[in-house]
Each structure stands twice: as C-alpha cells, then as structure tokens.
Design an enzyme around this catalytic site. Structure first.
Site, PDB file in Angstrom:
ATOM      1  N   PHE A 127       0.850  -1.186   0.000  1.00 53.90           N
ATOM      2  CA  PHE A 127       0.000   0.000   0.000  1.00 53.90           C
ATOM      3  C   PHE A 127       0.892   1.245   0.000  1.00 53.90           C
ATOM      4  O   PHE A 127       1.821   1.339   0.812  1.00 53.90           O
ATOM      5  CB  PHE A 127      -0.871  -0.047   1.262  1.00 53.90           C
ATOM      6  CG  PHE A 127      -2.027   0.895   1.257  1.00 53.90           C
ATOM      7  CD1 PHE A 127      -3.098   0.698   0.395  1.00 53.90           C
ATOM      8  CD2 PHE A 127      -2.064   1.963   2.124  1.00 53.90           C
ATOM      9  CE1 PHE A 127      -4.183   1.567   0.406  1.00 53.90           C
ATOM     10  CE2 PHE A 127      -3.154   2.833   2.140  1.00 53.90           C
ATOM     11  CZ  PHE A 127      -4.213   2.634   1.278  1.00 53.90           C
ATOM     12  N   ASP A 206       1.725  -5.603   8.106  1.00 63.73           N
ATOM     13  CA  ASP A 206       0.531  -4.766   8.034  1.00 63.73           C
ATOM     14  C   ASP A 206      -0.648  -5.712   7.789  1.00 63.73           C
ATOM     15  O   ASP A 206      -0.714  -6.392   6.752  1.00 63.73           O
ATOM     16  CB  ASP A 206       0.658  -3.748   6.898  1.00 63.73           C
ATOM     17  CG  ASP A 206      -0.506  -2.762   6.890  1.00 63.73           C
ATOM     18  OD1 ASP A 206      -1.607  -3.143   7.327  1.00 63.73           O
ATOM     19  OD2 ASP A 206      -0.307  -1.621   6.435  1.00 63.73           O
ATOM     20  N   TYR A 231     -11.288  -0.552  10.331  1.00 66.40           N
ATOM     21  CA  TYR A 231     -12.508  -0.144   9.605  1.00 66.40           C
ATOM     22  C   TYR A 231     -12.773  -0.988   8.368  1.00 66.40           C
ATOM     23  O   TYR A 231     -13.733  -0.764   7.665  1.00 66.40           O
ATOM     24  CB  TYR A 231     -12.461   1.344   9.237  1.00 66.40           C
ATOM     25  CG  TYR A 231     -11.211   1.791   8.501  1.00 66.40           C
ATOM     26  CD1 TYR A 231     -11.039   1.529   7.149  1.00 66.40           C
ATOM     27  CD2 TYR A 231     -10.213   2.492   9.162  1.00 66.40           C
ATOM     28  CE1 TYR A 231      -9.902   1.945   6.482  1.00 66.40           C
ATOM     29  CE2 TYR A 231      -9.067   2.920   8.507  1.00 66.40           C
ATOM     30  CZ  TYR A 231      -8.920   2.643   7.155  1.00 66.40           C
ATOM     31  OH  TYR A 231      -7.794   3.053   6.499  1.00 66.40           O
ATOM     32  N   LYS A 232     -11.906  -1.960   8.074  1.00 66.02           N
ATOM     33  CA  LYS A 232     -12.135  -2.815   6.906  1.00 66.02           C
ATOM     34  C   LYS A 232     -12.948  -4.030   7.347  1.00 66.02           C
ATOM     35  O   LYS A 232     -14.081  -3.889   7.741  1.00 66.02           O
ATOM     36  CB  LYS A 232     -10.791  -3.157   6.264  1.00 66.02           C
ATOM     37  CG  LYS A 232     -10.156  -1.884   5.672  1.00 66.02           C
ATOM     38  CD  LYS A 232      -8.776  -2.064   5.097  1.00 66.02           C
ATOM     39  CE  LYS A 232      -8.324  -0.735   4.482  1.00 66.02           C
ATOM     40  NZ  LYS A 232      -6.889  -0.678   4.211  1.00 66.02           N
ATOM     41  N   ARG A 385     -12.169  -4.636  -7.673  1.00 68.96           N
ATOM     42  CA  ARG A 385     -12.009  -5.463  -6.466  1.00 68.96           C
ATOM     43  C   ARG A 385     -13.374  -5.839  -5.934  1.00 68.96           C
ATOM     44  O   ARG A 385     -14.209  -4.971  -5.662  1.00 68.96           O
ATOM     45  CB  ARG A 385     -11.258  -4.693  -5.371  1.00 68.96           C
ATOM     46  CG  ARG A 385      -9.785  -4.586  -5.576  1.00 68.96           C
ATOM     47  CD  ARG A 385      -9.088  -4.193  -4.286  1.00 68.96           C
ATOM     48  NE  ARG A 385      -9.725  -3.066  -3.611  1.00 68.96           N
ATOM     49  CZ  ARG A 385      -9.260  -2.530  -2.496  1.00 68.96           C
ATOM     50  NH1 ARG A 385      -8.190  -3.032  -1.909  1.00 68.96           N
ATOM     51  NH2 ARG A 385      -9.863  -1.501  -1.942  1.00 68.96           N
TER      52      ARG A 385
HETATM   53  C1  LIG Z   1      -6.163   0.519   4.390  1.00 72.36           C
HETATM   54  C2  LIG Z   1      -4.708   0.404   4.569  1.00 72.36           C
HETATM   55  C3  LIG Z   1      -3.993   1.396   5.248  1.00 72.36           C
HETATM   56  C4  LIG Z   1      -4.699   2.630   5.715  1.00 72.36           C
HETATM   57  O1  LIG Z   1      -3.972   3.409   6.571  1.00 72.36           O
HETATM   58  P1  LIG Z   1      -4.696   4.587   7.371  1.00 72.36           P
HETATM   59  O2  LIG Z   1      -3.613   5.205   8.103  1.00 72.36           O
HETATM   60  O3  LIG Z   1      -5.753   3.947   8.210  1.00 72.36           O
HETATM   61  O4  LIG Z   1      -5.346   5.489   6.368  1.00 72.36           O
HETATM   62  C5  LIG Z   1      -2.640   1.207   5.432  1.00 72.36           C
HETATM   63  N1  LIG Z   1      -2.011   0.105   4.973  1.00 72.36           N
HETATM   64  C6  LIG Z   1      -2.681  -0.856   4.296  1.00 72.36           C
HETATM   65  C7  LIG Z   1      -1.961  -2.063   3.815  1.00 72.36           C
HETATM   66  C8  LIG Z   1      -4.049  -0.721   4.070  1.00 72.36           C
HETATM   67  O5  LIG Z   1      -4.709  -1.656   3.404  1.00 72.36           O
END
Ligand SMILES: *Cc1c(COP(=O)(O)O)cnc(C)c1O
Length: 425
Positions: A127, A206, A231-232, A385
């Site tokens: 990400f 992560d 939140y996912k 997705r």
């Molecule tokens: C969704 C996601 C994030 C989001 O980070 P925030 O700080 O909550 O915006 C970070 N890393 C990965 C791999 C994600 O999928």
C-alpha cells in the site's frame, strides 16, 4: 446441481451456518449488493445504540468522570477483543492512532533497535502509504538506509526467493502487507517471518486486509511487530482507531518516537520527565478518540462470536465460487483474474481485471432502473475489487454481481460513463 445456476447460490445460502450474521448489520437499501467490506465494513446493528450510549450517557451525563469509568482503559478493552482474532496475547496489542501512524512508530522503533543495519525491505505491491512512511523514515534517519522493494513478476504476488534476494545484506526491517490490497495475494506469514529472522531483520506485518478476513497467529509465527486497520473487515467504522502489536519480549527494548503522556509511566503525576510506560502502553501517544474507539467494541464481538476459522471456511467457499463463476461467465468477456488461483495464497477479496474496469465499476454503482446497485471498488490501472466479507455477504450476491458484470460488458453499458475519475475510487 449445476453450480452456475441461481438455484445453486440459493442452496448455498440456505445451508450457510453463518447466514444469520447478515441480520446483525444495518441494511438501508434492499437493492444494494455491497462488495467493498475490504475498504469500509458495514455498520453492525448493535453499534448505533452503543455509540449513542457513549455519547448521551458517558459523555453527556458522566462528563469528565467517565475517564475513570471505562474511558481510560478502553483501548485495552478493545485490544482484549482483538487479540484472539490475530493470535496475540492481550498485553501485546493496543488500539491507537491510525494505521499509517502506527507503522511509523513501530518501523522507527525497529530501525532504532537495529542501529547499524542499513536495509529496509518492502515490496512493490504494498500500500503506498506504507511505502511513504518508510521513505520518510529513511530521510528522518539522515538517508543512511536504503529502501528496497521486492519485485513481482505477475502483478499478483512476490516469491520467497525474491524476498530472500532483497534481504541479502544488512537488512534491519522487513515490512509487508500480509494480504496485498490490490490482488489479495497472501504471504505465508510463518515462512516469511522466519526468512526475515534468518537475515537478522525484524518483521513488521501490516494486517489491514487480513484482520477479520483470515485467521492469524502472530504468536505462532513469532512475528515481531504488526499494525492494521479496524474499519475494513473489522467493521469499526470510518476512520476507526487502528491497532498495533509488539511481541512481549520486545516491548521493553523498543522506544516510541512520540513521547506523549498516554505512553508515559504515570501520566497523572504530571512529572516533567518522560519515562516510558511498561509494556505495550508505551506505544500510546495522546488522548484517544473515544467515540471512534468505542465503536470498535460491538464490531469485534461479532467476529469473535462467528469465529475466524468459520469465517475463513465460508470466505474460501465464496471466493472459490466467485472464481468458478468468473471462468464460466466472465473470462469469455475479456476479464482476467487479478488474484491468486490457489486459495492458500489468497485473502478474502478477488480482483478481476478488464481494460474498461473503471467504467464497468461506474456502471455497477449506477445501474439502470430496476437493477441492483453493486458496490465494488476500482484500483488502478484495471482492477475491479470484489470484497467478500463472509460475515455478511451471501452467495446470491456473488452470483448476481457476476451476472451484472457479464451484462454490462456484453451490452457495452460502460460506454454510458465518462473516463474521468472522482476523488475517491
Ligand atoms: C487501508 C490500509 C492502510 C490505511 O492506513 P490509514 O492510516 O488507516 O489510512 C494502510 N495500509 C494498508 C496495507 C491498508 O490496506
């Protein structure tokens, strides 16, 4: 029975032991098929009343007294509910800040502990925010480190050999997403962690797309550090507070870069000299957002009630089913699979690639009168997705989404939409 028939999907739903969880989520639109739980989970039915109580009673009535009636330890309370979902001990997890901020704190701590080692390794499927944080750390440490990104050959996953090669010398930290956000490729956590350790690197996972979608066992894999979103698949609500994990024996060796009072040994002594709290609390910084933190509690209860092994079993059945339907109905229409074929290498979403992916997504979201609204998401350059959240997605939804994808492409329905992108895709 013909597995490509609607009746098959209905039969699967009828025999689904987790089907009743669907009713534990708010559904305002009957005509909506929501396949984006990997980006923002649905709202549990129990959450509004609980959040309202936090607002009306704890804040409205209790006011400042509520700090001594649950607020001060709410991050730990949420951590206790999260720990079993990720294979950690309760005192190895804390809910705080955002995922990106937590990555910064733990990656910083790892680089400090590994002083002298100059390599940081991630992969080019990670990400972007994760990569940015690592780039920022390289600069912050005075450009003494090099960030190496392991390469993908198929755009879907990264091999162990490639990781092994990138880790080759002097690596301080390996930081990867366990389930990759675009393709849903899932690393073998145990093997990769072991590989990092063999090279003398610390391992930071992560878990944003993994927590709540696949069973995790950080302890059994001997993982050093982990972070992730709530939140996912965890359904904690937009911008919900994230989590971090530090293995017990490392906690006293690591230092947070943010010396805030919530991470202090005795915050309410108001001592002017910082001394880190013992244990995981040293990774707290300041006052947590209580409303958002509280919203996570009822959401985590649902996952614990359903059980991660049951959820994984349903998720695999559903993603395999989706891939079967893709082969039958969509491959002939020019779609390609953007996710691993093998179920043990896959999280709980499936990416389908198509040159017109963006406009196809628009057509799914804005259907003709009488059709269902289908919400997937689009990821550059050509990924649609389809997030499957086994806690609430049904087989019939998977079936109908595939039928609609086929219809849109067959009839070139996407040509009604413009190519310009909106702010959030
Ligand atoms: C969704 C996601 C994030 C989001 O980070 P925030 O700080 O909550 O915006 C970070 N890393 C990965 C791999 C994600 O999928």
């Amino acid at each position: 029975m013909d597995i490509f028939s609607k009746a098959f999907a209905q039969e699967q739903d009828a025999s689904d032991k987790l089907a009743h969880f669907r009713g534990k989520f708010i559904q305002k639109e009957e005509n909506l098929i929501y396949l984006d739980g990997n980006s923002l989970g649905m709202l549990p039915s129990a959450s509004p009343a609980f959040i309202n109580e936090v607002v009306e009673e704890e804040w409205g009535r209790g006011l400042i007294r509520s700090w001594n009636h649950g607020w001060y330890t709410r991050a730990q309370e949420a951590a206790r509910k999260l720990a079993p979902l990720i294979g950690a001990q309760e005192d190895e997890v804390i809910i705080t800040d955002s995922t990106s901020v937590n990555l910064f704190k733990l990656a910083y701590a790892a680089l400090k502990l590994q002083e002298g080692r100059r390599g940081i390794v991630s992969d080019e499927l990670n990400f972007p925010s994760d990569i940015y944080v690592l780039q920022g750390l390289v600069k912050m440490f005075g450009n003494q480190h090099t960030l190496r990104l392991a390469k993908t050959t198929d755009g879907i996953g990264v091999s162990l050999d490639e990781l092994d090669y990138q880790l080759r010398n002097d690596t301080a930290l390996l930081s990867l997403s366990h389930v990759v956000f675009k393709s849903a490729f899932m690393y073998d956590m145990k093997k990769v962690t072991q590989l990092a350790h063999e090279h003398g690197a610390m391992m930071l996972w992560d878990l944003s797309h993994a927590a709540g979608s696949v069973p995790l066992d950080l302890n059994a894999c001997n993982a050093d550090l982990a972070i992730g979103c709530t939140y996912k698949y965890l359904n904690g609500g937009p911008g919900a507070t994230a989590f971090l994990y530090v293995r017990k024996d490392l906690q006293e060796k690591l230092e947070s870069p943010i010396w805030g009072w919530f991470g202090q040994h005795q915050p309410f002594d108001f001592n002017l000299n910082y001394k880190p709290a013992e244990g995981i609390a040293r990774f707290l910084a300041g006052t947590p957002p209580l409303l958002s933190l509280s919203a996570i509690l009822p959401a985590l209860d649902l996952l614990n009630e359903a059980g991660m092994d049951n959820l994984r079993q349903k998720s695999l059945t559903q993603t395999n089913y989706l891939i079967d339907l893709f082969r039958h109905y969509l491959q002939p229409q020019g779609f390609e699979l953007g996710s691993p074929e093998q179920e043990h290498e896959r999280g709980s979403h499936v990416s389908l690639r198509h040159p017109e992916a963006y406009r196809i997504c628009k057509a799914l979201i804005s259907p003709e009168v009488g059709e269902k609204v289908i919400i997937p998401d689009f990821r550059e350059p050509d990924n649609i997705r389809l997030g499957i959240a086994p806690l609430y997605n049904t087989f019939i939804e998977v079936f109908e989404a595939v039928q609609q994808l086929k219809y849109i492409v067959e009839n070139k329905r996407y040509e009604d939409f413009r190519r310009e992108k909106e702010n959030v895709t």
